[in-house]
Design a protein around this motif. Structure first.
Motif, mmCIF file in Angstrom:
data_model
loop_
_atom_site.group_PDB
_atom_site.id
_atom_site.type_symbol
_atom_site.label_atom_id
_atom_site.label_comp_id
_atom_site.label_asym_id
_atom_site.label_seq_id
_atom_site.Cartn_x
_atom_site.Cartn_y
_atom_site.Cartn_z
ATOM 1 N N ARG A 6 29.856 45.410 29.259
ATOM 2 C CA ARG A 6 30.834 46.073 30.131
ATOM 3 C C ARG A 6 30.910 45.307 31.444
ATOM 4 N N THR A 7 32.118 44.894 31.848
ATOM 5 C CA THR A 7 32.299 44.124 33.076
ATOM 6 C C THR A 7 33.552 44.594 33.804
ATOM 7 N N VAL A 8 33.653 44.227 35.074
ATOM 8 C CA VAL A 8 34.803 44.607 35.886
ATOM 9 C C VAL A 8 35.955 43.669 35.566
ATOM 10 N N ASP A 9 37.122 44.246 35.377
ATOM 11 C CA ASP A 9 38.330 43.456 35.160
ATOM 12 C C ASP A 9 38.707 42.809 36.485
ATOM 13 N N PRO A 10 38.730 41.459 36.578
ATOM 14 C CA PRO A 10 39.023 40.811 37.868
ATOM 15 C C PRO A 10 40.414 41.138 38.411
ATOM 16 N N ARG A 11 41.340 41.501 37.550
ATOM 17 C CA ARG A 11 42.686 41.860 38.033
ATOM 18 C C ARG A 11 42.655 43.137 38.859
ATOM 19 N N SER A 12 41.638 43.968 38.670
ATOM 20 C CA SER A 12 41.551 45.192 39.466
ATOM 21 C C SER A 12 40.926 44.925 40.837
ATOM 22 N N VAL A 13 40.280 43.781 41.007
ATOM 23 C CA VAL A 13 39.652 43.428 42.276
ATOM 24 C C VAL A 13 40.635 42.660 43.159
ATOM 25 N N TYR A 14 41.309 41.672 42.575
ATOM 26 C CA TYR A 14 42.203 40.795 43.339
ATOM 27 C C TYR A 14 43.607 41.377 43.361
ATOM 28 N N THR A 15 43.783 42.338 44.248
ATOM 29 C CA THR A 15 45.067 43.020 44.391
ATOM 30 C C THR A 15 45.855 42.405 45.545
ATOM 31 N N GLY A 16 47.055 42.897 45.755
ATOM 32 C CA GLY A 16 47.857 42.454 46.886
ATOM 33 C C GLY A 16 47.175 42.747 48.209
ATOM 34 N N GLY A 17 46.500 43.881 48.310
ATOM 35 C CA GLY A 17 45.767 44.230 49.529
ATOM 36 C C GLY A 17 44.653 43.233 49.820
ATOM 37 N N VAL A 38 44.463 41.011 53.241
ATOM 38 C CA VAL A 38 43.295 40.998 54.126
ATOM 39 C C VAL A 38 42.799 39.566 54.323
ATOM 40 N N GLN A 39 42.755 38.778 53.263
ATOM 41 C CA GLN A 39 42.295 37.389 53.380
ATOM 42 C C GLN A 39 43.242 36.576 54.259
#
Length: 191
Positions: free
Chosen positions: A86-97, A101-102
């Protein structure tokens, strides 16, 4: 050098050493370290050492605090591989927000460097000899602000350092707030 010049240590004409001994008739083989820089002269008590630029640098990190609310990841998990990891979907981390912020962070970094340049220039205009070098702001704006006040304490001892203390307080408060926010986000990731 002319023969009328008295014997002594002078800047090395070859540029290879700091100083070289002039015996009154010619250069000798005796070389020495560079001469120490003259101490910075004090400035008048009526000259203000805090500029609008250093105050803006001190308060600029406050802009980033509301940005922490712009980035609201909603972690999605996926199962990968034959062992069903089970891992985090990277698309849910790298959002427009996240990218907003970056981008704003890079912009604020550039603004800090520009403010350091203007502050340095203003201190020179006010009579500070050899103010702290503004390119130190590329390393970190707080490095520039601390170094700036080291020099200011030499040329204007006893002056209040409110922008420095404000900057430190803002950074500490922002750091505590950021850690609390990071812990809350990591708790979302825990199974």
């Amino acid at each position: 050098m002319s023969s009328a010049t008295p014997p002594g240590w002078y800047p090395d004409p070859s540029g290879q050493h700091g100083t070289r001994w002039w015996d009154g008739a010619g250069w000798t083989q005796h070389v020495g370290p560079p001469t120490a820089q003259m101490p910075r002269p004090r400035i008048a008590d009526s000259v203000r050492t805090d500029t609008v630029f250093v105050w803006l640098m001190a308060l600029l990190p406050l802009i980033t605090l509301p940005l922490l609310f712009v980035y609201q990841p909603h972690f999605r998990f996926e199962v990968i591989g034959p062992s069903h990891v089970r891992t985090v979907d990277p698309r849910s981390v790298y959002t427009g927000g996240y990218f907003l912020v970056q981008g704003v962070s890079v912009l604020l970094y550039g603004v800090d460097v520009l403010l350091a340049y203007f502050d340095h220039r203003e201190l020179k205009r006010r009579g500070v000899v050899r103010p702290f070098r503004w390119p130190w702001a590329f390393l970190s704006p707080i490095v520039y602000v601390i170094g700036r006040y080291v020099v200011v304490c030499k040329v204007a001892p006893g002056r209040p350092m409110w922008p420095l203390w404000t900057y430190i307080a803002v950074v500490v408060i922002g750091g505590v707030f950021g850690v609390i926010r990071a812990v809350a986000q990591f708790q979302q990731m825990l199974p």
